[in-house]
Design a protein around this motif. Sequence first.
Motif, PDB file in Angstrom:
ATOM      1  N   VAL A  86       2.423 -12.242  55.502  1.00  0.00           N
ATOM      2  CA  VAL A  86       1.829 -12.144  54.314  1.00  0.00           C
ATOM      3  C   VAL A  86       2.347 -10.644  53.705  1.00  0.00           C
ATOM      4  CG1 VAL A  86      -0.262 -11.556  53.109  1.00  0.00           C
ATOM      5  CG2 VAL A  86      -0.182 -13.617  54.325  1.00  0.00           C
ATOM      6  N   ALA A  87       2.078  -9.722  54.627  1.00  0.00           N
ATOM      7  CA  ALA A  87       2.460  -8.364  54.318  1.00  0.00           C
ATOM      8  C   ALA A  87       4.136  -8.208  53.847  1.00  0.00           C
ATOM      9  CB  ALA A  87       2.282  -7.389  55.477  1.00  0.00           C
ATOM     10  N   LYS A  88       5.075  -8.820  54.645  1.00  0.00           N
ATOM     11  CA  LYS A  88       6.245  -8.949  54.026  1.00  0.00           C
ATOM     12  C   LYS A  88       6.584  -9.791  53.031  1.00  0.00           C
ATOM     13  CE  LYS A  88       7.847  -8.604  58.964  1.00  0.00           C
ATOM     14  NZ  LYS A  88       8.293  -9.618  60.164  1.00  0.00           N
ATOM     15  N   LYS A  89       6.090 -10.786  52.692  1.00  0.00           N
ATOM     16  CA  LYS A  89       6.426 -11.831  51.717  1.00  0.00           C
ATOM     17  C   LYS A  89       5.710 -11.182  50.445  1.00  0.00           C
ATOM     18  CE  LYS A  89       5.864 -16.714  49.999  1.00  0.00           C
ATOM     19  NZ  LYS A  89       5.450 -17.819  50.576  1.00  0.00           N
ATOM     20  N   TYR A  90       4.479 -10.836  50.533  1.00  0.00           N
ATOM     21  CA  TYR A  90       3.737 -10.346  49.070  1.00  0.00           C
ATOM     22  C   TYR A  90       3.690  -8.877  49.063  1.00  0.00           C
ATOM     23  CZ  TYR A  90       2.314 -15.209  48.859  1.00  0.00           C
ATOM     24  OH  TYR A  90       2.082 -16.484  48.847  1.00  0.00           O
ATOM     25  N   GLN A  91       4.125  -7.951  49.820  1.00  0.00           N
ATOM     26  CA  GLN A  91       4.426  -6.460  49.952  1.00  0.00           C
ATOM     27  C   GLN A  91       2.820  -5.912  49.976  1.00  0.00           C
ATOM     28  OE1 GLN A  91       7.334  -5.188  47.118  1.00  0.00           O
ATOM     29  NE2 GLN A  91       8.917  -6.331  48.142  1.00  0.00           N
ATOM     30  N   VAL A  92       2.288  -6.599  50.749  1.00  0.00           N
ATOM     31  CA  VAL A  92       0.662  -6.061  50.526  1.00  0.00           C
ATOM     32  C   VAL A  92       0.616  -4.852  51.443  1.00  0.00           C
ATOM     33  CG1 VAL A  92      -1.629  -6.768  51.560  1.00  0.00           C
ATOM     34  CG2 VAL A  92      -0.201  -8.505  50.541  1.00  0.00           C
ATOM     35  N   THR A  93      -0.148  -3.941  50.892  1.00  0.00           N
ATOM     36  CA  THR A  93      -0.340  -2.665  51.629  1.00  0.00           C
ATOM     37  C   THR A  93      -1.393  -2.099  51.865  1.00  0.00           C
ATOM     38  OG1 THR A  93      -0.274  -1.386  49.554  1.00  0.00           O
ATOM     39  CG2 THR A  93       1.911  -1.629  50.447  1.00  0.00           C
ATOM     40  N   SER A  94      -2.577  -3.015  51.445  1.00  0.00           N
ATOM     41  CA  SER A  94      -3.898  -2.654  51.647  1.00  0.00           C
ATOM     42  C   SER A  94      -4.777  -3.692  52.324  1.00  0.00           C
ATOM     43  CB  SER A  94      -4.563  -2.231  50.248  1.00  0.00           C
ATOM     44  OG  SER A  94      -4.722  -3.254  49.361  1.00  0.00           O
ATOM     45  N   LEU A  95      -5.840  -3.460  52.883  1.00  0.00           N
ATOM     46  CA  LEU A  95      -6.527  -4.402  53.276  1.00  0.00           C
ATOM     47  C   LEU A  95      -7.227  -5.414  52.122  1.00  0.00           C
ATOM     48  CD1 LEU A  95      -7.678  -5.500  56.138  1.00  0.00           C
ATOM     49  CD2 LEU A  95      -9.397  -4.002  55.987  1.00  0.00           C
ATOM     50  N   LYS A  96      -7.587  -4.759  51.080  1.00  0.00           N
ATOM     51  CA  LYS A  96      -8.148  -5.466  50.143  1.00  0.00           C
ATOM     52  C   LYS A  96      -7.039  -6.544  49.678  1.00  0.00           C
ATOM     53  CE  LYS A  96     -10.031  -4.999  45.576  1.00  0.00           C
ATOM     54  NZ  LYS A  96     -10.371  -3.793  44.455  1.00  0.00           N
ATOM     55  N   GLY A  97      -5.751  -6.055  49.474  1.00  0.00           N
ATOM     56  CA  GLY A  97      -4.803  -7.119  48.961  1.00  0.00           C
ATOM     57  C   GLY A  97      -4.605  -8.091  50.018  1.00  0.00           C
ATOM     58  N   LEU A  98      -4.652  -7.937  51.274  1.00  0.00           N
ATOM     59  CA  LEU A  98      -4.651  -8.803  52.260  1.00  0.00           C
ATOM     60  C   LEU A  98      -5.792  -9.924  52.095  1.00  0.00           C
ATOM     61  CD1 LEU A  98      -3.081  -9.648  54.945  1.00  0.00           C
ATOM     62  CD2 LEU A  98      -4.643  -8.307  56.128  1.00  0.00           C
ATOM     63  N   ARG A  99      -6.810  -9.465  51.888  1.00  0.00           N
ATOM     64  CA  ARG A  99      -8.010 -10.172  52.086  1.00  0.00           C
ATOM     65  C   ARG A  99      -8.101 -11.204  50.697  1.00  0.00           C
ATOM     66  NH1 ARG A  99     -13.482  -7.169  53.324  1.00  0.00           N
ATOM     67  NH2 ARG A  99     -13.945  -9.100  53.812  1.00  0.00           N
ATOM     68  N   GLN A 100      -7.190 -10.830  49.647  1.00  0.00           N
ATOM     69  CA  GLN A 100      -7.205 -11.653  48.632  1.00  0.00           C
ATOM     70  C   GLN A 100      -6.191 -12.846  49.046  1.00  0.00           C
ATOM     71  OE1 GLN A 100      -5.521  -9.041  45.601  1.00  0.00           O
ATOM     72  NE2 GLN A 100      -7.598  -8.252  45.014  1.00  0.00           N
ATOM     73  N   ILE A 101      -5.440 -12.774  49.889  1.00  0.00           N
ATOM     74  CA  ILE A 101      -4.611 -13.951  50.404  1.00  0.00           C
ATOM     75  C   ILE A 101      -4.985 -14.701  51.437  1.00  0.00           C
ATOM     76  CG2 ILE A 101      -2.270 -14.407  51.047  1.00  0.00           C
ATOM     77  CD1 ILE A 101      -1.390 -11.806  49.554  1.00  0.00           C
ATOM     78  N   LEU A 102      -5.685 -13.814  52.430  1.00  0.00           N
ATOM     79  CA  LEU A 102      -5.982 -14.448  53.850  1.00  0.00           C
ATOM     80  C   LEU A 102      -7.480 -14.179  53.691  1.00  0.00           C
ATOM     81  CD1 LEU A 102      -3.365 -13.645  56.397  1.00  0.00           C
ATOM     82  CD2 LEU A 102      -3.616 -15.665  55.492  1.00  0.00           C
ATOM     83  N   PRO A 103      -8.178 -14.934  54.387  1.00  0.00           N
ATOM     84  CA  PRO A 103      -9.728 -14.939  54.588  1.00  0.00           C
ATOM     85  C   PRO A 103     -10.099 -13.937  55.643  1.00  0.00           C
ATOM     86  CG  PRO A 103      -9.198 -17.092  55.402  1.00  0.00           C
ATOM     87  CD  PRO A 103      -7.862 -16.219  54.691  1.00  0.00           C
ATOM     88  N   VAL A 104      -9.291 -13.197  56.201  1.00  0.00           N
ATOM     89  CA  VAL A 104      -9.674 -12.219  57.305  1.00  0.00           C
ATOM     90  C   VAL A 104     -10.881 -11.287  57.196  1.00  0.00           C
ATOM     91  CG1 VAL A 104      -8.077 -10.271  56.581  1.00  0.00           C
ATOM     92  CG2 VAL A 104      -8.364 -10.839  58.908  1.00  0.00           C
ATOM     93  N   GLY A 105     -11.786 -11.316  58.050  1.00  0.00           N
ATOM     94  CA  GLY A 105     -12.708 -10.575  57.962  1.00  0.00           C
ATOM     95  C   GLY A 105     -14.101 -10.916  57.216  1.00  0.00           C
ATOM     96  N   ARG A 106     -13.910 -12.169  56.728  1.00  0.00           N
ATOM     97  CA  ARG A 106     -15.133 -12.611  55.848  1.00  0.00           C
ATOM     98  C   ARG A 106     -16.121 -13.092  56.603  1.00  0.00           C
ATOM     99  NH1 ARG A 106     -11.736 -15.674  51.362  1.00  0.00           N
ATOM    100  NH2 ARG A 106     -10.614 -13.801  50.357  1.00  0.00           N
ATOM    101  N   GLU A 107     -16.228 -13.444  57.938  1.00  0.00           N
ATOM    102  CA  GLU A 107     -17.374 -13.981  58.547  1.00  0.00           C
ATOM    103  C   GLU A 107     -18.134 -12.627  59.430  1.00  0.00           C
ATOM    104  OE1 GLU A 107     -18.665 -16.895  58.759  1.00  0.00           O
ATOM    105  OE2 GLU A 107     -17.345 -17.562  57.376  1.00  0.00           O
ATOM    106  N   CYS A 108     -17.653 -12.281  60.640  1.00  0.00           N
ATOM    107  CA  CYS A 108     -18.263 -11.178  61.262  1.00  0.00           C
ATOM    108  C   CYS A 108     -17.772  -9.907  61.085  1.00  0.00           C
ATOM    109  CB  CYS A 108     -18.168 -11.556  62.848  1.00  0.00           C
ATOM    110  SG  CYS A 108     -16.721 -11.373  63.497  1.00  0.00           S
ATOM    111  N   GLY A 109     -16.167  -9.810  60.722  1.00  0.00           N
ATOM    112  CA  GLY A 109     -15.761  -8.502  60.330  1.00  0.00           C
ATOM    113  C   GLY A 109     -15.067  -7.489  61.676  1.00  0.00           C
ATOM    114  N   LYS A 110     -15.384  -8.315  62.693  1.00  0.00           N
ATOM    115  CA  LYS A 110     -14.855  -7.560  64.061  1.00  0.00           C
ATOM    116  C   LYS A 110     -13.374  -7.378  64.131  1.00  0.00           C
ATOM    117  CE  LYS A 110     -18.650  -8.858  66.957  1.00  0.00           C
ATOM    118  NZ  LYS A 110     -19.163  -9.592  67.977  1.00  0.00           N
TER     119      LYS A 110
END
Length: 66
Positions: free
Chosen positions: A17-41
Motif C-alpha cells: 500500500v505504501a508503494k502503490k499509493y505513496q502513503v506517508t502517514s498512518l492516517k493515510g494507511l488507515r484510509q486504505i487498510l483497517p489497521v489498528g481499528r480494533e485493539c490498536g496494539k
Amino acid sequence: MYVCLCEAITDKQIRDVAKKYQVTSLKGLRQILPVGRECGKCLKQAREILDEECAILADMCAINAA
C-alpha cells in the motif's frame, strides 16, 4: 508476518500500500487498510514499517534525481 492480528494484515500488505499509493502517514494507511481499528496494539509496528518504506522511497528518488 502478521502485524495486525485483529484484521489479519501483514507487513507485506502495508509495504504494498505504501508503494502503490505513496502513503506517508498512518492516517493515510488507515484510509486504505483497517489497521489498528480494533485493539490498536499494531499501530507502533505499522508506523515503523511505513517509515521504512518512506525512507526507501526517498532514497530511490534521490538516486533518480542525481
